[in-house]
Every structure is written in C-alpha cells, then in structure tokens.
Design a protein around this motif. Structure first.
Motif, short mmCIF file in Angstrom:
data_model
loop_
_atom_site.label_atom_id
_atom_site.label_comp_id
_atom_site.label_asym_id
_atom_site.label_seq_id
_atom_site.Cartn_x
_atom_site.Cartn_y
_atom_site.Cartn_z
N PRO A 212 3.06 2.72 -13.20
CA PRO A 212 2.64 1.67 -12.27
C PRO A 212 1.47 2.15 -11.40
N GLN A 213 0.59 1.21 -11.06
CA GLN A 213 -0.55 1.53 -10.21
C GLN A 213 -0.59 0.56 -9.03
N ARG A 214 -0.74 1.12 -7.84
CA ARG A 214 -0.87 0.31 -6.63
C ARG A 214 -2.35 -0.01 -6.41
N VAL A 215 -2.63 -1.30 -6.20
CA VAL A 215 -4.01 -1.77 -6.05
C VAL A 215 -4.12 -2.62 -4.79
N SER A 216 -5.15 -2.38 -3.99
CA SER A 216 -5.36 -3.22 -2.80
C SER A 216 -6.11 -4.48 -3.21
N ARG A 217 -5.79 -5.58 -2.54
CA ARG A 217 -6.47 -6.84 -2.85
C ARG A 217 -7.95 -6.78 -2.46
N ALA A 218 -8.26 -5.97 -1.45
CA ALA A 218 -9.65 -5.87 -1.00
C ALA A 218 -10.54 -5.27 -2.09
N SER A 219 -9.94 -4.51 -3.00
CA SER A 219 -10.74 -3.87 -4.07
C SER A 219 -10.99 -4.80 -5.24
N LEU A 220 -10.49 -6.03 -5.16
CA LEU A 220 -10.54 -6.92 -6.32
C LEU A 220 -11.57 -8.04 -6.15
N ASP A 221 -12.67 -7.76 -5.48
CA ASP A 221 -13.77 -8.72 -5.44
C ASP A 221 -14.41 -8.80 -6.82
N GLY A 222 -14.71 -9.99 -7.26
CA GLY A 222 -15.30 -10.15 -8.58
C GLY A 222 -14.23 -10.16 -9.66
#
Length: 355
Positions: A212-222
């Motif tokens: 599993p990988q934790r991802v911030s929503r702020a990093s998902l532009d585009g």
C-alpha cells in the motif's frame, strides 16, 4: 517508447526468494507406517509454508499422514487421483484423504523443465485443474470450502463487512488517482492498495512485494494514471491494527503495531504484537462473515481507531506463527491442531441394539 510501470510497482522494490526446498518432516523422513490406503490430511500449498511444516511433525507424532502438493515442487511428482474411489497415489503409496486444505498453491511458482510458453502454460493449467478438482471433491472435508485463489475478493469482503455492521473505509477502484481524489469524501490522504495479490512472482520463487502507498491529495494535480486498476481508500489514522484469528469459530485477538504498512515485509523486527480482547459486537460481525464466506480458518485485519474498529480484509491463507511468536503464545496453533484432529477422527461405529 517504454510504458511506465504500474503505480504500485514504482516504489518499495522489495524482492524476496521463496525456497523450493522442503522442510516438511514427513516429506523428508516418510509418512507414518500404515496399511494402504492410509488416511491422510492433504494440503495444497508451497514449500515455504512453515505452518504446515510444523503441523506435519505434530501429525506424524500421532500416526497421521500429511500429504502435500507444493506448487513449487510438484512438476515431477508421480501422482494419480481416482475421483470415484477417492484415492490419491503419491510416489507409489496410496492415501485416502480425509481433509483437504488449499493454502498457497499457486501455479506462478511451478517450476517445470518445459521452455516454450505454450508448454509452460499447459503444465500450469493442468496442475491448476487437478488442485481445483481435489479441493471441490465431495468426499473430502475441505477446509475453507468457500475460498479459492482470489475469492472472496476484496470488494466483496468490504461490502459484506459493511452489511454485517462493521465500519469500512470509503473506497473506489480506479485507474486514475486524480479521479479518486475528487470522488472520495474529505480532504485527507488516500491509501492506494493492490486489488489483487500483495506480491507478483514473474519467475518461480522470485517474489516482489506490492505494498500500500499513502498519497496526499495535494500531490494529485493534473492527470495521474495508475497503469492498472487499483483499490483507493480514504486514509484512516490508527495507532495499531487488530489481527483476529478465526479457527473453527474460535476468535483469538492480537494488537499489532508497525511503523509503516510495508513493515511486515521490509522490517519485521520493528513490529510489536500483544494479545487483546475482541468487543462482543465485533466478534458477532466477524462470525457473520465466516458464515457468509464458508471459512473454517482465517485472519481478519482491522484498524483500531478511537471511533471503533475499521475492517480492512479477511485472509483465508493466513500465517499465524509470526503473530504467536510476537505475542508469546500458542493458542492459534493449539486451535488448528484441535480442528484437524476432530476432522481426521474416525467416525464412531454404529451402536448395536440392546437385546
């Protein structure tokens, strides 16, 4: 142009090797002496299954044969199966399986002398067909009769857990993380997980973890494509996980603390395990799932949050020795032994009429 790796293979490149050398006592020394056909416990797994190694020794001490078909050692096995008589002949000796337990048998681990792709695929298909037939045979007491590789799948598990009254994370299956970030409620981070297995085995015995990988929503532009469907959930903060073993209806609870989701594979020494109580309402919901999925043995993973447990998944092919080792007990081992002993006990002889 080379395609980018799927998201879950781009980081945490932890690789491990699973040996095909058997440590099973009965496989090395021989089965207990008995007249053929000898009653036996049949396990469909792979050589690195240490839980079954230990069970083999325990059964040998009680005069009960344990016969294994290991997916990484079976290619050259001399085996015959008579589906009408219910007899299995292995390397010249005939057994009558009483119990069948499908665990880690996986044709990706099969080592064959064949070299062409079609021949390799044929050998794998034939072994998979035999294993499926053995596990489905009506004359055997099949443990976890409702479980097959990939079944119950994670989405079915989540839906059933929710219906049973357990809290589950907000979930979406997607090939685009930016779409998931907009669709899932809240502003918090996301957890990206494998929809299928937690590892891939491109070569027999060579495994690569899929963590599993934790991802911030702020990093998902585009636009963010994953390269394959993935399971995306809201990240749920918790100080510890609950690992609850189920054996024949008995529930045994453990609290597990680990620094990161992948620590089980990359830093097992960093994990702490303690016995814990199981709330009555949670136990009732878990038993509902055991009945729903027809599971005799399983391990449930839940997050222990201030608002109560959050269901993650149920694992029918669970390993329990590492949990017991961390907690310093043998309760699950004892329960498994009792279940196998009851399943292999001879049927009582009919009582005669009083005259």
């Amino acid at each position: 142009m080379t395609a980018a790796l799927p998201l879950l293979l781009r980081s945490h490149p932890h690789r491990t090797t699973a040996s095909a050398e058997s440590r099973d006592f009965q496989a090395r020394v021989g089965h207990p002496a008995a007249t053929d056909p000898a009653p036996c416990v049949l396990v469909l797994t792979r050589a690195a299954d240490r839980e079954i190694d230990e069970l083999s020794l325990w059964l040998a001490a009680r005069g009960i044969a344990l016969v294994r078909l290991d997916s990484d050692r079976c290619a050259d096995t001399d085996v015959q199966w008579d589906p009408f008589a219910g007899l299995l002949t292995r390397d010249g000796r005939t057994f009558r399986p009483r119990v069948c337990w499908l665990r880690y048998f996986d044709v990706d681990a099969l080592r064959t002398a064949q070299t062409t792709p079609d021949a390799v695929q044929h050998v794998r298909d034939q072994w998979q067909a035999l294993v499926a037939a053995l596990a489905a045979h009506p004359g055997l007491h099949t443990l976890n009769s409702g479980a097959r590789p990939g079944t119950p799948d994670r989405l079915t598990q989540l839906a059933a857990a929710r219906a049973a009254g357990l809290r589950v994370p907000a979930t979406l299956v997607t090939t685009r993380l930016d779409v998931a970030a907009r669709a899932l409620p809240g502003p918090g981070d996301l957890l990206v997980k494998s929809l299928g297995r937690h590892c891939v085995e491109p070569q027999p015995g060579r495994l690569r973890g899929v963590y599993p990988q934790r991802v911030s929503r702020a990093s998902l532009d585009g636009e963010h494509r994953t390269g394959a469907p993935v399971l995306v959930q809201e990240y749920v903060a918790a100080d510890r996980e609950l690992r609850i073993h189920a054996v024949g209806g008995t529930l045994i609870g453990y609290a597990v603390t680990r620094p990161t989701p992948e620590s089980l594979w990359t830093r097992p020494e960093s994990i702490t395990v303690r016995r814990c109580d199981i709330p009555a309402d949670v136990a009732a919901s878990l038993r509902t799932l055991l009945d729903r999925f027809r599971l005799d043995l399983a391990a449930f993973d839940l997050l222990d949050t201030p608002d109560g447990p959050v269901f993650l998944e149920v694992n029918p092919e669970f390993d329990w020795r590492w949990t017991e080792h961390g907690a310093g007990d043998t309760d699950t081992t004892n329960a498994v032994r009792a279940l196998i002993a009851a399943a292999t006990a001879p049927a009582p002889a009919p009582r005669g009429e009083n005259r």
